[in-house]
Design a protein around this motif. Structure first.
Motif, PDB file in Angstrom:
ATOM      1  N   PHE A   1       0.825  -1.209   0.000  1.00 11.61           N
ATOM      2  CA  PHE A   1       0.000   0.000   0.000  1.00 11.61           C
ATOM      3  C   PHE A   1       0.861   1.261   0.000  1.00 11.61           C
ATOM      4  O   PHE A   1       0.595   2.200  -0.758  1.00 11.61           O
ATOM      5  CB  PHE A   1      -0.923   0.002   1.226  1.00 11.61           C
ATOM      6  CG  PHE A   1      -1.665   1.288   1.402  1.00 11.61           C
ATOM      7  CD1 PHE A   1      -2.789   1.562   0.649  1.00 11.61           C
ATOM      8  CD2 PHE A   1      -1.235   2.236   2.323  1.00 11.61           C
ATOM      9  CE1 PHE A   1      -3.472   2.760   0.805  1.00 11.61           C
ATOM     10  CE2 PHE A   1      -1.908   3.429   2.486  1.00 11.61           C
ATOM     11  CZ  PHE A   1      -3.034   3.690   1.724  1.00 11.61           C
ATOM     12  N   THR A   2       1.871   1.301   0.861  1.00 13.82           N
ATOM     13  CA  THR A   2       2.713   2.495   0.918  1.00 13.82           C
ATOM     14  C   THR A   2       3.462   2.708  -0.402  1.00 13.82           C
ATOM     15  O   THR A   2       3.602   3.847  -0.866  1.00 13.82           O
ATOM     16  CB  THR A   2       3.712   2.397   2.074  1.00 13.82           C
ATOM     17  OG1 THR A   2       4.485   1.194   1.941  1.00 13.82           O
ATOM     18  CG2 THR A   2       2.994   2.366   3.406  1.00 13.82           C
ATOM     19  N   ASP A   3       3.920   1.628  -1.023  1.00 14.58           N
ATOM     20  CA  ASP A   3       4.592   1.753  -2.318  1.00 14.58           C
ATOM     21  C   ASP A   3       3.642   2.212  -3.407  1.00 14.58           C
ATOM     22  O   ASP A   3       4.050   2.867  -4.370  1.00 14.58           O
ATOM     23  CB  ASP A   3       5.213   0.408  -2.725  1.00 14.58           C
ATOM     24  CG  ASP A   3       6.431   0.067  -1.896  1.00 14.58           C
ATOM     25  OD1 ASP A   3       6.995   0.977  -1.264  1.00 14.58           O
ATOM     26  OD2 ASP A   3       6.825  -1.124  -1.866  1.00 14.58           O
TER      27      ASP A   3
ATOM     28  N   TYR B   1      -0.080   9.760  -4.600  1.00 13.65           N
ATOM     29  CA  TYR B   1      -0.985  10.608  -3.834  1.00 13.65           C
ATOM     30  C   TYR B   1      -0.363  11.210  -2.579  1.00 13.65           C
ATOM     31  O   TYR B   1      -0.894  12.185  -2.037  1.00 13.65           O
ATOM     32  CB  TYR B   1      -2.224   9.796  -3.410  1.00 13.65           C
ATOM     33  CG  TYR B   1      -2.989   9.211  -4.570  1.00 13.65           C
ATOM     34  CD1 TYR B   1      -3.795  10.012  -5.374  1.00 13.65           C
ATOM     35  CD2 TYR B   1      -2.891   7.867  -4.883  1.00 13.65           C
ATOM     36  CE1 TYR B   1      -4.494   9.480  -6.445  1.00 13.65           C
ATOM     37  CE2 TYR B   1      -3.590   7.318  -5.948  1.00 13.65           C
ATOM     38  CZ  TYR B   1      -4.385   8.134  -6.725  1.00 13.65           C
ATOM     39  OH  TYR B   1      -5.071   7.593  -7.782  1.00 13.65           O
ATOM     40  N   LEU B   2       0.723  10.651  -2.087  1.00 20.47           N
ATOM     41  CA  LEU B   2       1.281  11.097  -0.804  1.00 20.47           C
ATOM     42  C   LEU B   2       2.768  11.403  -0.927  1.00 20.47           C
ATOM     43  O   LEU B   2       3.584  10.954  -0.131  1.00 20.47           O
ATOM     44  CB  LEU B   2       1.045  10.023   0.270  1.00 20.47           C
ATOM     45  CG  LEU B   2      -0.415   9.673   0.557  1.00 20.47           C
ATOM     46  CD1 LEU B   2      -0.499   8.461   1.480  1.00 20.47           C
ATOM     47  CD2 LEU B   2      -1.153  10.852   1.169  1.00 20.47           C
TER      48      LEU B   2
ATOM     49  N   ALA C   1       5.030   7.402   8.595  1.00 21.90           N
ATOM     50  CA  ALA C   1       3.810   8.136   8.929  1.00 21.90           C
ATOM     51  C   ALA C   1       2.603   7.517   8.234  1.00 21.90           C
ATOM     52  O   ALA C   1       1.529   7.379   8.832  1.00 21.90           O
ATOM     53  CB  ALA C   1       3.949   9.606   8.539  1.00 21.90           C
ATOM     54  N   VAL C   2       2.765   7.134   6.970  1.00 26.63           N
ATOM     55  CA  VAL C   2       1.675   6.506   6.222  1.00 26.63           C
ATOM     56  C   VAL C   2       1.298   5.167   6.874  1.00 26.63           C
ATOM     57  O   VAL C   2       0.115   4.861   7.061  1.00 26.63           O
ATOM     58  CB  VAL C   2       2.075   6.298   4.755  1.00 26.63           C
ATOM     59  CG1 VAL C   2       0.977   5.552   3.988  1.00 26.63           C
ATOM     60  CG2 VAL C   2       2.363   7.638   4.095  1.00 26.63           C
ATOM     61  N   ALA C   3       2.324   4.384   7.211  1.00 24.80           N
ATOM     62  CA  ALA C   3       2.067   3.076   7.813  1.00 24.80           C
ATOM     63  C   ALA C   3       1.340   3.212   9.154  1.00 24.80           C
ATOM     64  O   ALA C   3       0.398   2.458   9.451  1.00 24.80           O
ATOM     65  CB  ALA C   3       3.380   2.318   7.998  1.00 24.80           C
ATOM     66  N   ILE C   4       1.731   4.177   9.971  1.00 25.62           N
ATOM     67  CA  ILE C   4       1.078   4.378  11.268  1.00 25.62           C
ATOM     68  C   ILE C   4      -0.367   4.817  11.092  1.00 25.62           C
ATOM     69  O   ILE C   4      -1.274   4.334  11.780  1.00 25.62           O
ATOM     70  CB  ILE C   4       1.861   5.408  12.105  1.00 25.62           C
ATOM     71  CG1 ILE C   4       3.218   4.817  12.534  1.00 25.62           C
ATOM     72  CG2 ILE C   4       1.064   5.825  13.336  1.00 25.62           C
ATOM     73  CD1 ILE C   4       4.118   5.802  13.251  1.00 25.62           C
ATOM     74  N   LEU C   5      -0.606   5.726  10.149  1.00 22.20           N
ATOM     75  CA  LEU C   5      -1.966   6.210   9.917  1.00 22.20           C
ATOM     76  C   LEU C   5      -2.891   5.091   9.437  1.00 22.20           C
ATOM     77  O   LEU C   5      -4.084   5.081   9.758  1.00 22.20           O
ATOM     78  CB  LEU C   5      -1.951   7.351   8.897  1.00 22.20           C
ATOM     79  CG  LEU C   5      -1.379   8.682   9.393  1.00 22.20           C
ATOM     80  CD1 LEU C   5      -1.291   9.687   8.250  1.00 22.20           C
ATOM     81  CD2 LEU C   5      -2.237   9.251  10.520  1.00 22.20           C
TER      82      LEU C   5
ATOM     83  N   ILE D   1       4.407  -2.726  11.468  1.00 22.04           N
ATOM     84  CA  ILE D   1       4.877  -1.486  10.843  1.00 22.04           C
ATOM     85  C   ILE D   1       6.384  -1.539  10.612  1.00 22.04           C
ATOM     86  O   ILE D   1       6.880  -1.188   9.533  1.00 22.04           O
ATOM     87  CB  ILE D   1       4.499  -0.272  11.719  1.00 22.04           C
ATOM     88  CG1 ILE D   1       2.983  -0.086  11.743  1.00 22.04           C
ATOM     89  CG2 ILE D   1       5.179   0.988  11.202  1.00 22.04           C
ATOM     90  CD1 ILE D   1       2.515   0.969  12.729  1.00 22.04           C
ATOM     91  N   SER D   2       7.115  -1.998  11.613  1.00 16.98           N
ATOM     92  CA  SER D   2       8.580  -2.062  11.492  1.00 16.98           C
ATOM     93  C   SER D   2       9.005  -3.011  10.381  1.00 16.98           C
ATOM     94  O   SER D   2       9.875  -2.689   9.568  1.00 16.98           O
ATOM     95  CB  SER D   2       9.187  -2.499  12.825  1.00 16.98           C
ATOM     96  OG  SER D   2       8.837  -1.605  13.864  1.00 16.98           O
ATOM     97  N   VAL D   3       8.376  -4.201  10.336  1.00 18.60           N
ATOM     98  CA  VAL D   3       8.734  -5.179   9.303  1.00 18.60           C
ATOM     99  C   VAL D   3       8.383  -4.656   7.915  1.00 18.60           C
ATOM    100  O   VAL D   3       9.135  -4.859   6.958  1.00 18.60           O
ATOM    101  CB  VAL D   3       8.026  -6.520   9.579  1.00 18.60           C
ATOM    102  CG1 VAL D   3       8.239  -7.483   8.421  1.00 18.60           C
ATOM    103  CG2 VAL D   3       8.545  -7.130  10.873  1.00 18.60           C
ATOM    104  N   SER D   4       7.263  -3.962   7.788  1.00 12.44           N
ATOM    105  CA  SER D   4       6.863  -3.451   6.473  1.00 12.44           C
ATOM    106  C   SER D   4       7.875  -2.456   5.922  1.00 12.44           C
ATOM    107  O   SER D   4       8.058  -2.351   4.701  1.00 12.44           O
ATOM    108  CB  SER D   4       5.481  -2.798   6.556  1.00 12.44           C
ATOM    109  OG  SER D   4       5.529  -1.559   7.237  1.00 12.44           O
ATOM    110  N   LEU D   5       8.544  -1.735   6.809  1.00  7.53           N
ATOM    111  CA  LEU D   5       9.505  -0.727   6.364  1.00  7.53           C
ATOM    112  C   LEU D   5      10.843  -1.320   5.940  1.00  7.53           C
ATOM    113  O   LEU D   5      11.588  -0.704   5.175  1.00  7.53           O
ATOM    114  CB  LEU D   5       9.739   0.302   7.481  1.00  7.53           C
ATOM    115  CG  LEU D   5       8.514   1.127   7.892  1.00  7.53           C
ATOM    116  CD1 LEU D   5       8.838   1.987   9.102  1.00  7.53           C
ATOM    117  CD2 LEU D   5       8.024   1.991   6.740  1.00  7.53           C
TER     118      LEU D   5
END
Length: 378
Positions: free
Chosen positions: A105-107, A113-114, A121-125, A316-320
């Protein structure tokens, strides 16, 4: 509060419908077009049948004791250490899958859009409302999915009407050619785990209304979602062709750019992406919710709320750190994910296998647990 048996057939069917196509439609269609060309539709159908059959077989066993979680009474069928190992492995898989979807999603959103927004920040939101849903219980996610089902389903059901001219194409003759069954098998095998993820519902059987035909509902929801996938794939192939579809990063997004209503409503891709994001959110929410539930059962916790926030932080940490960029993420996924996911999904069948081997002894122990234990709450 006891939430057992509160999930209705409509809620389950709506969630499965959204679950099946939400991430697949964005991230899998392009690689499938490059690998299988027009045979991709056949691969989707075969994978849907195999993966859904896997899920319904597991559900058949789980519903024999509809008031007990497999994650709890499974210790009476398997040695306790083996049972705990299975639950831990399954929980890690689904939490890893949550991190993978969050990274996709973040990618997807950040470059379009962001821009200039930090990935963390995106992952936390994204994860904050999912944590809130998880704290409210798994039935909350199903109710949310039921509310969004008609909007999401209606949009994608009627989307092919905007591309009827493109569907009138001589490319239909491609389906009459000789098919490469080796490629079809390879791509079908890669797709089966996407449907096999539904096996998680067998671990949460007490949540469903046992008066409804759960297996029939799973088939209907899965096939309806597969219809959306196949129609989207065909529209993409007829509109862009197999070669261009294979090189586009997000062909489904590019396709929405050509949708318009008459001369007064153009460029509605932002609206469609917003509605698609709801489906993505539902899938991520139920996967994280389930991973948290199984992780708490592996630790023999009475409530999963105590581990929700730490697990969300871990996701969140693993996704980054999963990969440096989307290309590396895609390569890692294509190299080993299908086998890893499929092996994890079939671990559930250790329980019916153990029950069969133990015969009446294993069955009697499980029935005794069902009679003596109080109804459990995730």
């Amino acid at each position: 509060m006891n939430n057992q048996g509160t999930i209705t057939g409509m809620q389950l069917g709506g969630l499965i419908f959204v679950f099946v196509f939400s991430t697949t439609i964005a991230f899998l269609i392009s690689p499938l077009a490059g690998a299988a060309s027009f045979d991709g539709g056949i691969c989707m159908l075969l994978a849907a049948i195999a993966g859904t059959a896997l899920t319904t077989l597991g559900m058949r066993f789980a519903m024999r004791l509809p008031t007990q979680y497999v994650g709890i009474y499974g210790g009476t069928l398997l040695p306790k250490l083996v049972h705990k190992a299975v639950l831990t492995w399954v929980a890690i898989f689904y939490l890893h899958l949550s991190a993978f979807i969050l990274r996709e999603f973040t990618d997807f959103f950040m470059p379009i859009y962001l821009r200039e927004t930090p990935p963390v920040a995106v992952a936390i939101l994204v994860m904050l409302p999912i944590v809130a849903l998880t704290q409210s219980g798994v039935s909350t996610v199903f109710r949310f999915a039921q509310g969004c089902f008609l909007v999401i389903g209606g949009l994608f059901m009627f989307k092919p009407l905007f591309f009827m001219n493109a569907m009138d194409s001589p490319m239909w003759y491609e389906f009459t050619r000789i098919h490469d069954w080796k490629i079809i098998w390879q791509q079908t095998y890669a797709l089966i785990p996407w449907y096999g993820e539904l096996i998680m519902f067998a671990y949460m059987a007490p949540q469903f209304n046992k008066d409804r035909n759960i297996r029939k509902i799973i088939w209907l929801g899965s096939m309806a979602g597969t219809y959306i996938l196949i129609m989207e794939f065909l529209m993409m192939m007829f509109f862009f062709g197999p070669k261009l579809s294979a090189v586009l990063v997000y062909p489904a997004l590019e396709l929405t750019g050509f949708m318009h209503l008459g001369d007064f409503l153009h460029n509605i891709d932002a609206l469609i992406v917003s509605i698609w994001f709801t489906g993505f959110f539902i899938k991520l929410a139920i996967i994280f919710n389930f991973g948290t539930l199984i992780f708490s059962q592996a630790l023999s916790l009475r409530q999963h709320k105590t581990v929700t926030f730490p697990l969300a932080a871990a996701v969140i940490s693993v996704s980054l750190i999963l990969a440096k960029n989307p290309i590396e993420l895609s390569e890692d996924f294509n190299s080993s994910w299908a086998s890893y996911a499929l092996c994890t999904e079939v671990l559930f069948f250790l329980y019916p296998l153990a029950a069969w081997v133990r015969g009446k002894k294993g069955r009697s122990a499980a029935l005794a647990a069902d009679r003596n234990a109080e109804p459990q709450q995730p």
